[in-house]
Design a protein around this motif. Sequence first.
Motif, PDB file in Angstrom:
ATOM      1  N   CYS A 136     -43.104-109.421  12.362  1.00 14.94           N
ATOM      2  CA  CYS A 136     -44.078-110.574  11.747  1.00 14.94           C
ATOM      3  C   CYS A 136     -43.563-111.949  12.636  1.00 14.94           C
ATOM      4  CB  CYS A 136     -44.030-110.734  10.396  1.00 14.94           C
ATOM      5  SG  CYS A 136     -44.895-111.902   9.677  1.00 14.94           S
ATOM      6  N   GLY A 137     -42.399-112.181  12.487  1.00 13.37           N
ATOM      7  CA  GLY A 137     -41.595-113.446  12.981  1.00 13.37           C
ATOM      8  C   GLY A 137     -41.739-114.561  11.932  1.00 13.37           C
ATOM      9  N   CYS A 138     -42.243-114.583  10.562  1.00 16.14           N
ATOM     10  CA  CYS A 138     -42.389-115.409   9.772  1.00 16.14           C
ATOM     11  C   CYS A 138     -41.088-116.031   9.261  1.00 16.14           C
ATOM     12  CB  CYS A 138     -42.891-115.053   8.424  1.00 16.14           C
ATOM     13  SG  CYS A 138     -42.225-113.569   7.502  1.00 16.14           S
ATOM     14  N   ILE A 139     -39.913-115.128   9.606  1.00 10.41           N
ATOM     15  CA  ILE A 139     -38.629-115.718   9.270  1.00 10.41           C
ATOM     16  C   ILE A 139     -37.814-115.409  10.718  1.00 10.41           C
ATOM     17  CG2 ILE A 139     -38.646-115.577   7.039  1.00 10.41           C
ATOM     18  CD1 ILE A 139     -36.806-113.246   7.157  1.00 10.41           C
ATOM     19  N   THR A 140     -36.886-116.360  10.969  1.00  2.87           N
ATOM     20  CA  THR A 140     -36.096-116.065  11.981  1.00  2.87           C
ATOM     21  C   THR A 140     -34.593-116.175  11.770  1.00  2.87           C
ATOM     22  OG1 THR A 140     -36.271-118.332  12.701  1.00  2.87           O
ATOM     23  CG2 THR A 140     -37.712-117.051  13.842  1.00  2.87           C
ATOM     24  N   LEU A 141     -33.510-115.622  12.584  1.00  2.00           N
ATOM     25  CA  LEU A 141     -32.491-115.751  12.162  1.00  2.00           C
ATOM     26  C   LEU A 141     -31.605-116.330  13.331  1.00  2.00           C
ATOM     27  CD1 LEU A 141     -31.735-112.273  10.902  1.00  2.00           C
ATOM     28  CD2 LEU A 141     -32.220-113.930   9.443  1.00  2.00           C
ATOM     29  N   GLN A 142     -30.806-117.164  12.893  1.00  7.91           N
ATOM     30  CA  GLN A 142     -29.606-117.878  13.691  1.00  7.91           C
ATOM     31  C   GLN A 142     -28.414-117.980  13.032  1.00  7.91           C
ATOM     32  OE1 GLN A 142     -30.813-121.855  15.582  1.00  7.91           O
ATOM     33  NE2 GLN A 142     -28.987-121.898  16.585  1.00  7.91           N
ATOM     34  N   ALA A 143     -27.642-116.860  13.401  1.00  5.62           N
ATOM     35  CA  ALA A 143     -26.393-116.414  12.920  1.00  5.62           C
ATOM     36  C   ALA A 143     -25.219-117.049  13.722  1.00  5.62           C
ATOM     37  CB  ALA A 143     -26.055-114.781  12.593  1.00  5.62           C
ATOM     38  N   ASN A 144     -24.414-117.471  13.059  1.00  5.75           N
ATOM     39  CA  ASN A 144     -23.079-118.086  13.738  1.00  5.75           C
ATOM     40  C   ASN A 144     -21.975-118.043  12.691  1.00  5.75           C
ATOM     41  OD1 ASN A 144     -24.038-120.155  12.308  1.00  5.75           O
ATOM     42  ND2 ASN A 144     -24.050-121.780  13.783  1.00  5.75           N
ATOM     43  N   LYS A 145     -20.700-118.239  13.187  1.00  2.00           N
ATOM     44  CA  LYS A 145     -19.625-118.202  12.233  1.00  2.00           C
ATOM     45  C   LYS A 145     -19.884-119.300  11.246  1.00  2.00           C
ATOM     46  CE  LYS A 145     -14.561-118.773  12.221  1.00  2.00           C
ATOM     47  NZ  LYS A 145     -13.362-118.895  12.880  1.00  2.00           N
ATOM     48  N   GLN A 146     -19.527-119.078  10.015  1.00  2.00           N
ATOM     49  CA  GLN A 146     -19.617-119.913   9.012  1.00  2.00           C
ATOM     50  C   GLN A 146     -18.322-120.970   8.816  1.00  2.00           C
ATOM     51  OE1 GLN A 146     -22.177-120.494   7.210  1.00  2.00           O
ATOM     52  NE2 GLN A 146     -23.196-118.854   6.522  1.00  2.00           N
ATOM     53  N   PRO A 147     -18.435-122.295   8.807  1.00  2.00           N
ATOM     54  CA  PRO A 147     -17.293-123.074   8.571  1.00  2.00           C
ATOM     55  C   PRO A 147     -16.550-122.884   7.387  1.00  2.00           C
ATOM     56  CG  PRO A 147     -19.324-124.181   8.532  1.00  2.00           C
ATOM     57  CD  PRO A 147     -19.703-122.961   8.646  1.00  2.00           C
ATOM     58  N   ALA A 192     -23.107-126.657   0.148  1.00  2.00           N
ATOM     59  CA  ALA A 192     -24.101-127.416   0.808  1.00  2.00           C
ATOM     60  C   ALA A 192     -23.789-127.021   2.439  1.00  2.00           C
ATOM     61  CB  ALA A 192     -23.765-128.939   0.805  1.00  2.00           C
ATOM     62  N   LEU A 193     -22.485-126.757   2.911  1.00  2.00           N
ATOM     63  CA  LEU A 193     -22.429-126.429   4.199  1.00  2.00           C
ATOM     64  C   LEU A 193     -22.598-125.085   4.524  1.00  2.00           C
ATOM     65  CD1 LEU A 193     -21.088-127.653   6.781  1.00  2.00           C
ATOM     66  CD2 LEU A 193     -19.018-126.813   5.924  1.00  2.00           C
ATOM     67  N   ILE A 194     -22.615-123.948   3.659  1.00  2.00           N
ATOM     68  CA  ILE A 194     -22.658-122.685   4.191  1.00  2.00           C
ATOM     69  C   ILE A 194     -24.037-122.383   4.052  1.00  2.00           C
ATOM     70  CG2 ILE A 194     -22.151-120.203   3.367  1.00  2.00           C
ATOM     71  CD1 ILE A 194     -19.735-121.948   4.229  1.00  2.00           C
ATOM     72  N   GLN A 195     -24.678-121.562   5.273  1.00  2.00           N
ATOM     73  CA  GLN A 195     -26.022-121.504   5.521  1.00  2.00           C
ATOM     74  C   GLN A 195     -26.264-119.676   5.297  1.00  2.00           C
ATOM     75  OE1 GLN A 195     -26.934-122.619   9.240  1.00  2.00           O
ATOM     76  NE2 GLN A 195     -26.108-124.879   8.864  1.00  2.00           N
ATOM     77  N   THR A 196     -27.617-119.670   5.119  1.00  2.00           N
ATOM     78  CA  THR A 196     -28.055-118.112   5.168  1.00  2.00           C
ATOM     79  C   THR A 196     -28.430-117.815   6.306  1.00  2.00           C
ATOM     80  OG1 THR A 196     -30.503-118.995   4.861  1.00  2.00           O
ATOM     81  CG2 THR A 196     -29.114-118.777   2.726  1.00  2.00           C
ATOM     82  N   HIS A 197     -28.496-118.540   7.511  1.00  2.00           N
ATOM     83  CA  HIS A 197     -29.037-118.036   8.766  1.00  2.00           C
ATOM     84  C   HIS A 197     -30.267-117.725   8.756  1.00  2.00           C
ATOM     85  CE1 HIS A 197     -24.658-116.479   9.118  1.00  2.00           C
ATOM     86  NE2 HIS A 197     -24.526-117.985   9.612  1.00  2.00           N
ATOM     87  N   ILE A 198     -31.189-118.098   7.459  1.00  2.00           N
ATOM     88  CA  ILE A 198     -32.599-117.579   7.572  1.00  2.00           C
ATOM     89  C   ILE A 198     -33.545-119.084   8.171  1.00  2.00           C
ATOM     90  CG2 ILE A 198     -34.554-116.959   6.415  1.00  2.00           C
ATOM     91  CD1 ILE A 198     -32.623-115.556   4.672  1.00  2.00           C
ATOM     92  N   ASN A 199     -34.400-119.073   8.745  1.00  2.00           N
ATOM     93  CA  ASN A 199     -35.201-120.104   9.150  1.00  2.00           C
ATOM     94  C   ASN A 199     -36.531-119.738   8.833  1.00  2.00           C
ATOM     95  OD1 ASN A 199     -33.161-121.731  10.333  1.00  2.00           O
ATOM     96  ND2 ASN A 199     -33.187-120.729  12.238  1.00  2.00           N
ATOM     97  N   GLY A 200     -37.354-120.529   8.207  1.00  2.00           N
ATOM     98  CA  GLY A 200     -38.941-120.185   7.886  1.00  2.00           C
ATOM     99  C   GLY A 200     -38.854-119.565   6.465  1.00  2.00           C
ATOM    100  N   GLU A 201     -40.177-119.087   6.038  1.00  2.00           N
ATOM    101  CA  GLU A 201     -40.160-118.305   4.757  1.00  2.00           C
ATOM    102  C   GLU A 201     -41.015-117.248   4.846  1.00  2.00           C
ATOM    103  OE1 GLU A 201     -41.674-120.839   1.577  1.00  2.00           O
ATOM    104  OE2 GLU A 201     -40.387-122.606   2.116  1.00  2.00           O
ATOM    105  N   LEU A 202     -41.096-116.284   4.198  1.00  2.00           N
ATOM    106  CA  LEU A 202     -41.615-115.092   4.302  1.00  2.00           C
ATOM    107  C   LEU A 202     -43.072-115.076   4.106  1.00  2.00           C
ATOM    108  CD1 LEU A 202     -39.472-112.526   2.209  1.00  2.00           C
ATOM    109  CD2 LEU A 202     -39.600-112.704   4.589  1.00  2.00           C
ATOM    110  N   CYS A 203     -43.901-114.707   4.823  1.00  2.00           N
ATOM    111  CA  CYS A 203     -45.383-114.681   4.629  1.00  2.00           C
ATOM    112  C   CYS A 203     -45.843-113.642   3.530  1.00  2.00           C
ATOM    113  CB  CYS A 203     -46.120-114.340   5.942  1.00  2.00           C
ATOM    114  SG  CYS A 203     -46.008-112.722   6.461  1.00  2.00           S
TER     115      CYS A 203
END
Length: 131
Positions: free
Chosen positions: A48-59, A71-82
Motif C-alpha cells: 500500500c505504502g500508506c506508511i513508510t519506515l526509516q529505521a536507524n540507531k536510536q540515540p 521525545a527523542l526516541i522514534q517509532t521509525h514510522i512515517n505516515g498513517e495507516l489508510c
Amino acid sequence: MSGLTLKQFQEQVSELLLRHRSLLDVLSKSQQSSASVNRSVIKSVTECGCITLQANKQPYPDDLSLEEAKALIQTHINGELCENCVDAITVQLGKHLFYLSSLCNLLNLDLDEIIDKESKKCSTLGLFNLS
C-alpha cells in the motif's frame, strides 16, 4: 468493546471453538495469526505504502531525563495507516485475540486476570519493567 468484557469474549470463544480444541492446534494457530498480523503491517509498507519506515540507531545519551528520552526516541514510522490497512490489521488482530483467548481457555487461565496482573506489574515496576 461496546460493554463486552474480556471474560465475556473469552466465554464466547470457548463456545465457538470446535475445530481447534487441541492445545497443539491452538498454539500453532496462535503462531500463524501472529504472523498474519505482522504480514498485514508489512503490506501497509510494501504494497500500500500508506506508511513508510526509516529505521536507524536510536540515540540513547546517558544524561537524558525520561521525558527528554521519550521525545527523542522514534517509532521509525512515517505516515498513517489508510482505512484499508486499518481494516486489514484490525481483522488480523481480532483473529489473534481469538486464539489468545482459546489458549487461555484450554489452560484454564483468565485473560482479565492476566491483563490485571500485567498492568499492576507495569505500575509497580515502572521503567524497570522496560524490555
